[in-house]
Each structure stands twice: as C-alpha cells, then as structure tokens.
Write a protein that holds these residues in place. Structure first.
Motif, PDB file in Angstrom:
ATOM      1  N   MET A 179       2.594   9.902 -10.093  1.00  0.00           N
ATOM      2  CA  MET A 179       1.812  10.016 -11.335  1.00  0.00           C
ATOM      3  C   MET A 179       1.017  11.317 -11.355  1.00  0.00           C
ATOM      4  N   CYS A 180       0.424  11.640 -10.226  1.00  0.00           N
ATOM      5  CA  CYS A 180      -0.372  12.874 -10.140  1.00  0.00           C
ATOM      6  C   CYS A 180       0.505  14.106 -10.336  1.00  0.00           C
ATOM      7  N   ASP A 181       1.633  14.124  -9.659  1.00  0.00           N
ATOM      8  CA  ASP A 181       2.539  15.273  -9.742  1.00  0.00           C
ATOM      9  C   ASP A 181       3.119  15.458 -11.137  1.00  0.00           C
ATOM     10  N   ARG A 182       3.326  14.360 -11.857  1.00  0.00           N
ATOM     11  CA  ARG A 182       3.967  14.443 -13.163  1.00  0.00           C
ATOM     12  C   ARG A 182       3.000  14.518 -14.337  1.00  0.00           C
ATOM     13  N   LYS A 198      -5.826  20.364  -6.841  1.00  0.00           N
ATOM     14  CA  LYS A 198      -5.421  19.570  -5.692  1.00  0.00           C
ATOM     15  C   LYS A 198      -5.954  18.160  -5.914  1.00  0.00           C
ATOM     16  N   TYR A 199      -5.339  17.190  -5.250  1.00  0.00           N
ATOM     17  CA  TYR A 199      -5.787  15.812  -5.441  1.00  0.00           C
ATOM     18  C   TYR A 199      -5.697  15.037  -4.136  1.00  0.00           C
ATOM     19  N   THR A 200      -6.495  13.985  -4.059  1.00  0.00           N
ATOM     20  CA  THR A 200      -6.411  13.031  -2.960  1.00  0.00           C
ATOM     21  C   THR A 200      -6.269  11.645  -3.578  1.00  0.00           C
ATOM     22  N   VAL A 201      -5.546  10.791  -2.890  1.00  0.00           N
ATOM     23  CA  VAL A 201      -5.297   9.431  -3.357  1.00  0.00           C
ATOM     24  C   VAL A 201      -5.921   8.463  -2.353  1.00  0.00           C
ATOM     25  N   GLU A 202      -6.653   7.499  -2.871  1.00  0.00           N
ATOM     26  CA  GLU A 202      -7.257   6.458  -2.056  1.00  0.00           C
ATOM     27  C   GLU A 202      -6.782   5.112  -2.610  1.00  0.00           C
ATOM     28  N   ILE A 203      -6.122   4.336  -1.787  1.00  0.00           N
ATOM     29  CA  ILE A 203      -5.665   2.999  -2.195  1.00  0.00           C
ATOM     30  C   ILE A 203      -6.713   1.993  -1.704  1.00  0.00           C
ATOM     31  N   ALA A 238       2.754   6.036  -3.021  1.00  0.00           N
ATOM     32  CA  ALA A 238       3.868   6.875  -3.477  1.00  0.00           C
ATOM     33  C   ALA A 238       3.921   6.924  -4.999  1.00  0.00           C
ATOM     34  N   GLU A 239       3.691   5.773  -5.629  1.00  0.00           N
ATOM     35  CA  GLU A 239       3.712   5.707  -7.090  1.00  0.00           C
ATOM     36  C   GLU A 239       2.576   6.546  -7.690  1.00  0.00           C
ATOM     37  N   LYS A 247       0.815  -1.217   0.000  1.00  0.00           N
ATOM     38  CA  LYS A 247       0.000   0.000   0.000  1.00  0.00           C
ATOM     39  C   LYS A 247       0.854   1.276   0.000  1.00  0.00           C
ATOM     40  N   THR A 248       1.903   1.292   0.775  1.00  0.00           N
ATOM     41  CA  THR A 248       2.767   2.476   0.848  1.00  0.00           C
ATOM     42  C   THR A 248       3.445   2.756  -0.486  1.00  0.00           C
ATOM     43  N   THR A 249       3.953   1.717  -1.113  1.00  0.00           N
ATOM     44  CA  THR A 249       4.599   1.856  -2.420  1.00  0.00           C
ATOM     45  C   THR A 249       3.589   2.305  -3.466  1.00  0.00           C
TER      46      THR A 249
END
Length: 79
Positions: free
Chosen positions: A61-64, A73-78, A56-57, A51-53
C-alpha cells in the motif's frame, strides 16, 4: 489487526512545513529548536490475521499509494 505507518521526507529533501513550524516556534520564544521535520501518521484497520501477511500488504500500500517513495521514507508497525 491494526497497522501504523509513519511517513517522513527523506533526509536532504526540503521540508517547508517543518521550516515554517521551526520559525513559528522561534517567534513564540522557543529559541532552542534548531530543526523540525513534519510527517504523516496513518492508522489502518486490517482484515489480515497473520502479522507477516499484514506487513507485506501494508508495505505494498505504501509503495503504490500512501508514500511517495521518491522523496519519502516510511516505517510500518503492526499492532
């Protein structure tokens, strides 16, 4: 593993699509809507098993690519 990315315009950034939706809703009789912000939802299928990896990945992707971090702005949900 799956990930969901919610992308929205930052507060203070003009949202013409949201304003068009708000106006259309008012025209349809939904007078109680005083503001609309429109965003994007992106779902990703990932090969990562940690989950941590994975998070981060996806943030990379969002930043690039996926989000324009100057105005969004964005939020990530794994999942």
């Amino acid at each position: 593993m799956k990930a969901r990315v919610h992308i929205m315009l930052k507060d203070g950034v003009l949202d013409p699509q949201g304003e068009a939706v708000r106006h259309a809703l008012g025209s349809l009789g939904f007078a109680g809507v005083t503001g609309v912000r429109q965003g994007k939802l992106i779902e990703l299928d990932l090969a990562a098993t940690d989950k941590t990896t994975a998070e981060a990945e996806v943030r990379a992707m969002c930043d690039r690519l996926l989000a324009n971090t100057v105005i969004e702005k964005y939020t990530v949900e794994i999942l």
